[in-house]
Scaffold this active site. Structure first.
Site, mmCIF file in Angstrom:
data_model
loop_
_atom_site.group_PDB
_atom_site.id
_atom_site.type_symbol
_atom_site.label_atom_id
_atom_site.label_comp_id
_atom_site.label_asym_id
_atom_site.label_seq_id
_atom_site.Cartn_x
_atom_site.Cartn_y
_atom_site.Cartn_z
ATOM 1 N N HIS A 65 -47.281 -18.127 22.741
ATOM 2 C CA HIS A 65 -46.408 -17.140 22.097
ATOM 3 C C HIS A 65 -44.963 -17.341 22.501
ATOM 4 C CE1 HIS A 65 -47.624 -15.032 25.896
ATOM 5 N NE2 HIS A 65 -46.362 -14.654 25.923
ATOM 6 N N HIS B 180 -38.961 -15.267 26.715
ATOM 7 C CA HIS B 180 -39.653 -16.422 27.286
ATOM 8 C C HIS B 180 -40.531 -17.095 26.233
ATOM 9 C CE1 HIS B 180 -42.719 -13.167 28.140
ATOM 10 N NE2 HIS B 180 -43.578 -14.119 27.815
ATOM 11 N N GLU C 261 -43.556 -19.229 30.625
ATOM 12 C CA GLU C 261 -44.829 -18.667 31.086
ATOM 13 C C GLU C 261 -45.914 -19.712 30.828
ATOM 14 O OE1 GLU C 261 -46.112 -15.259 28.785
ATOM 15 O OE2 GLU C 261 -47.533 -14.620 30.312
HETATM 16 CO CO CO Z 1 -45.654 -13.642 27.565
#
Ligand code: CO
Length: 134
Positions: A7, A79, A130
């Site tokens: 994502h 992020h 991430e």
């Molecule tokens: Co995230």
């Protein structure tokens, strides 16, 4: 080492408005807001054919998203999340190359109840990264 883009996360000052914009203007499928007290955020996922957008809004005192929104009042990209098959092996490889892992360096369960780690933006072209084990 990294696999799919899991994502892209966008911090938003008004979660309901951002959710409605993705649903109504962009015609996307969006989830109900979910509070994640351990991470200090409320999240909505925009479900795309090939990935997801994670809309993030601060939850509670000292949310990590609040300082970002203070600097970016209209919101912005927060992020990117890449999938890895073995998060501890990925961490050890990155640390051996000098990358900095945020926090205590141990994976925590993220929004999908899977182990995640965050990597310092200064080591990754100015982007908070991430890693999620899938
Ligand atoms: Co995230």
């Amino acid at each position: 080492m990294i696999g799919r883009l899991n994502h892209v996360a966008i911090a938003v000052p008004d979660l309901a408005a951002a959710r409605a914009m993705y649903r109504d203007a962009l015609g996307a499928t969006v989830t109900e807001p979910e509070d994640l007290p351990a991470h200090g955020v409320t999240v909505v996922f925009v479900e795309l054919d090939n990935s997801k957008i994670e809309l993030l809004h601060p939850l509670g005192e000292g949310s990590p998203i609040q300082s970002f929104l203070d600097k970016n009042p209209s919101g912005g990209m927060h992020h990117v999340c890449y999938e890895v098959s073995d998060i501890l092996a990925a961490r050890d490889r990155l640390v051996a190359q000098g990358a900095r892992v945020l926090g205590d360096g141990e994976p925590k369960n993220g929004a999908h109840d899977k182990p995640v780690l965050f990597l310092h933006p200064k080591d990754f072209a100015g982007t908070l990264v991430e890693l999620e084990q899938v």
